[in-house]
Design an enzyme around this catalytic site. Structure first.
Site, mmCIF file in Angstrom:
data_model
loop_
_atom_site.group_PDB
_atom_site.id
_atom_site.type_symbol
_atom_site.label_atom_id
_atom_site.label_comp_id
_atom_site.label_asym_id
_atom_site.label_seq_id
_atom_site.Cartn_x
_atom_site.Cartn_y
_atom_site.Cartn_z
ATOM 1 N N GLY A 41 -5.542 10.599 -12.412
ATOM 2 C CA GLY A 41 -5.779 9.228 -11.963
ATOM 3 C C GLY A 41 -7.260 8.923 -11.946
ATOM 4 O O GLY A 41 -8.098 9.837 -11.776
ATOM 5 N N THR A 52 0.846 -1.186 0.000
ATOM 6 C CA THR A 52 0.000 0.000 0.000
ATOM 7 C C THR A 52 0.881 1.234 0.000
ATOM 8 O O THR A 52 2.101 1.138 -0.078
ATOM 9 C CB THR A 52 -0.926 0.020 1.230
ATOM 10 O OG1 THR A 52 -0.157 0.376 2.392
ATOM 11 C CG2 THR A 52 -1.564 -1.344 1.460
ATOM 12 N N CYS A 53 0.262 2.397 0.132
ATOM 13 C CA CYS A 53 1.023 3.634 0.076
ATOM 14 C C CYS A 53 1.909 3.838 1.298
ATOM 15 O O CYS A 53 2.817 4.663 1.264
ATOM 16 C CB CYS A 53 0.084 4.824 -0.095
ATOM 17 S SG CYS A 53 -1.117 4.977 1.236
ATOM 18 N N ASN A 54 1.670 3.105 2.372
ATOM 19 C CA ASN A 54 2.510 3.312 3.553
ATOM 20 C C ASN A 54 3.009 2.021 4.193
ATOM 21 O O ASN A 54 3.470 2.041 5.319
ATOM 22 C CB ASN A 54 1.771 4.159 4.609
ATOM 23 C CG ASN A 54 0.417 3.591 4.979
ATOM 24 O OD1 ASN A 54 0.314 2.441 5.383
ATOM 25 N ND2 ASN A 54 -0.625 4.398 4.835
ATOM 26 N N ARG A 55 2.930 0.889 3.431
ATOM 27 C CA ARG A 55 3.461 -0.345 3.974
ATOM 28 C C ARG A 55 3.722 -1.362 2.867
ATOM 29 O O ARG A 55 3.094 -1.334 1.806
ATOM 30 C CB ARG A 55 2.539 -0.938 5.024
ATOM 31 C CG ARG A 55 1.235 -1.509 4.534
ATOM 32 C CD ARG A 55 0.418 -2.095 5.694
ATOM 33 N NE ARG A 55 0.230 -1.105 6.742
ATOM 34 C CZ ARG A 55 0.853 -1.137 7.913
ATOM 35 N NH1 ARG A 55 1.702 -2.119 8.182
ATOM 36 N NH2 ARG A 55 0.650 -0.212 8.820
ATOM 37 N N ASP A 93 -10.302 4.141 5.320
ATOM 38 C CA ASP A 93 -11.294 3.295 4.667
ATOM 39 C C ASP A 93 -10.689 2.321 3.657
ATOM 40 O O ASP A 93 -11.229 1.243 3.436
ATOM 41 C CB ASP A 93 -12.315 4.170 3.928
ATOM 42 C CG ASP A 93 -13.154 5.010 4.872
ATOM 43 O OD1 ASP A 93 -13.290 4.605 6.035
ATOM 44 O OD2 ASP A 93 -13.655 6.069 4.454
ATOM 45 N N TYR A 115 -8.263 5.601 -5.279
ATOM 46 C CA TYR A 115 -7.885 6.824 -4.589
ATOM 47 C C TYR A 115 -8.478 8.054 -5.275
ATOM 48 O O TYR A 115 -8.812 9.054 -4.621
ATOM 49 C CB TYR A 115 -6.363 6.946 -4.500
ATOM 50 C CG TYR A 115 -5.811 6.469 -3.178
ATOM 51 C CD1 TYR A 115 -5.220 5.222 -3.062
ATOM 52 C CD2 TYR A 115 -5.914 7.256 -2.034
ATOM 53 C CE1 TYR A 115 -4.730 4.767 -1.855
ATOM 54 C CE2 TYR A 115 -5.431 6.807 -0.821
ATOM 55 C CZ TYR A 115 -4.844 5.568 -0.732
ATOM 56 O OH TYR A 115 -4.385 5.127 0.471
ATOM 57 N N ALA A 116 -8.611 7.999 -6.598
ATOM 58 C CA ALA A 116 -9.230 9.116 -7.316
ATOM 59 C C ALA A 116 -10.683 9.284 -6.906
ATOM 60 O O ALA A 116 -11.165 10.412 -6.695
ATOM 61 C CB ALA A 116 -9.125 8.889 -8.822
#
Length: 464
Positions: A191, A46-49, A117, A195-196
């Site tokens: 995008g 993911t964006c942080n892991r 979320d 996320y968009a």
């Protein structure tokens, strides 16, 4: 044994996480195919892991160490990063702590924005990818399915469910000081993925109406039609950048979609704005960090967002944490209970084998079940009743030990169950793993669990 190799926003740089997210897609499949120890693998990026959940077919410390070393080398090599740096950034979890960690991760309690979320969907997609690639295992399936169940419970039963927390919302919160009036702000969204959609929802919550969308992969028209936005074609990209107050990038493209060259060219166009805020939510990065040095451009990226996360976002509600802890404890208890099943199955197999042998011996003795081999019909019926009674008796005898074995296992005393079965009946691990009998015997266990005591008078009348 399950282990987890985790590098996340708490113990690794975003540069390392970015590299791991780009080049490691095929490593899980290679590990399962080539490793002597890894039987299953699910990778969560993911964006942080970045996390690799591995099913190791070796309980010994040496086997786990070799599997961890092999995985680190494979992931590091695929990502093009120094293996030593990767080892220093990885935390290795083993056994029960793996479930504790994944349940917490899937519920959003370990995210930059606690309760976000998106993470539950990302965990679900990680398992789906492993299924498609053929790298999952039965233990990993149970772990991830239980994690999904737990995250749903957290969402519906705690305050985290209605908070609508996400990195996109946090980024826009931090942008408040740079934006004078959201209703008059012109936004370019780069995008068209999950996320968009989340970002678009948060922008509309703030009253933004002037939103255009550009897709490096050419999906802008379909996304714009569905979301009632204005699409931007490839040839109009620089003009859209030039006239946007805020540019938000959240593309899955593996190369940057906005760099200093783009911004310099956009600034030279007629009607270009002098100042703009660029928010980069992409991993890998969508925006070259060098744009922050350009006059009139301010960059807000994932690393900056994580550093400015407000304290109240970094503390999970106590009821959510308690729910996750309870689910993890129940998962551990279930595993412990399942661990004694082979011993129970072995005991049942042993007793029923003895019973079958005795019935067969008795049938061969003239008159044992109602007379000679040419017994009357009533004698045959008596024999059938006696056989049923004997089988029922064994089921009753086994019921209490079976229940007690599971109770002991849930209390962490599974070793006592194995020791008792082996000591009393001489049944070791080989007998405990008689897979050919397991399904039938488990069915028998279910049938006998409600059995009541036998009426001895009926038993005698049956011909005993």
């Amino acid at each position: 044994m399950l282990i987890c190799l985790t590098a996340n926003h708490r113990n690794a740089s975003f540069d390392l996480l970015e590299k791991l997210s780009v080049g490691t897609a095929d490593v899980a499949k290679r590990l399962v195919a080539e490793s002597d120890f890894v039987q299953g693998a699910v990778v969560l990026a993911t964006c942080n892991r970045f996390e690799a959940y591995l099913d190791i077919d070796e309980p010994l410390t040496a086997g786990v160490s070799l599997a961890v070393e092999q995985a680190a080398e494979e992931f590091g090599g695929a990502a093009g990063t120094d293996v030593g740096e990767l080892r220093d950034s990885l935390t290795v979890l083993c056994g029960d702590t793996v479930a504790d960690h994944l349940f917490s991760v899937s519920s959003g309690l370990e995210s930059v924005v606690v309760g976000e979320d998106e993470i539950a969907g990302q965990v679900k997609r990680a398992l789906s990818t492993a299924r498609i690639e053929g790298t999952t295992s039965s233990d990993l399936e149970r772990l991830f399915q239980r994690a999904a169940h737990t995250s749903r419970g957290v969402k519906t039963k705690t305050g985290l469910g209605g908070a609508g927390r996400s990195l996109a919302r946090l980024a826009l919160d931090l942008a408040e000081s740079r934006v004078t009036e959201w209703a008059r702000t012109r936004v370019l969204l780069v995008g068209t993925g999950q996320y968009a959609r989340v970002t678009l929802s948060n922008l509309r919550d703030r009253g933004v109406t002037d939103i255009r969308v550009y897709s490096p992969s050419g999906r802008a028209v379909a996304f714009a039609a569905k979301q009632e936005l204005e699409p931007v074609a490839a040839e109009g990209y620089l003009e859209a950048v030039a006239t946007a107050d805020v540019v938000i990038t959240c593309s899955t493209a593996e190369t940057v979609v906005l760099d200093a060259g783009h911004l310099a060219a956009a600034a030279a166009l007629p009607g270009a704005l002098e100042r703009r805020l660029v928010i980069d939510l992409g991993l890998p990065r969508n925006v070259d960090p060098s744009v922050s040095g350009l006059h009139g451009t301010e960059l807000l990226d994932l690393e900056t967002i994580s550093l400015h996360a407000p304290l109240d976002e970094l503390n999970a509600e106590s009821d959510a944490r308690a729910l996750v802890d309870q689910a993890a404890a129940e998962y551990r208890a279930g595993k412990a209970e399942a661990a004694v099943t082979p011993a129970v199955v072995s005991l049942r197999a042993h007793l029923f084998d003895l019973l079958d042998a005795e019935i067969e011996r008795s049938r061969g003795r003239a008159g044992a079940f109602g007379g000679s081999p040419t017994a009357t019909l009533s004698g045959a019926e008596a024999a059938a009743q006696t056989e049923r009674a004997l089988r029922h008796l064994v089921g009753v005898i086994l019921h209490s030990p079976s229940v007690r074995a599971r109770e002991l296992a849930r209390d962490g005393r599974a070793d006592e169950v194995f020791a008792a079965v082996e000591t009393l009946f001489g049944l070791g691990s080989e007998a405990a793993q008689r897979s050919a009998l397991q399904t039938a015997l488990e069915s028998s266990l279910a049938e006998s669990s409600d059995a009541g005591p036998i009426d001895l008078d009926d038993y005698r009348r049956a011909g005993a």
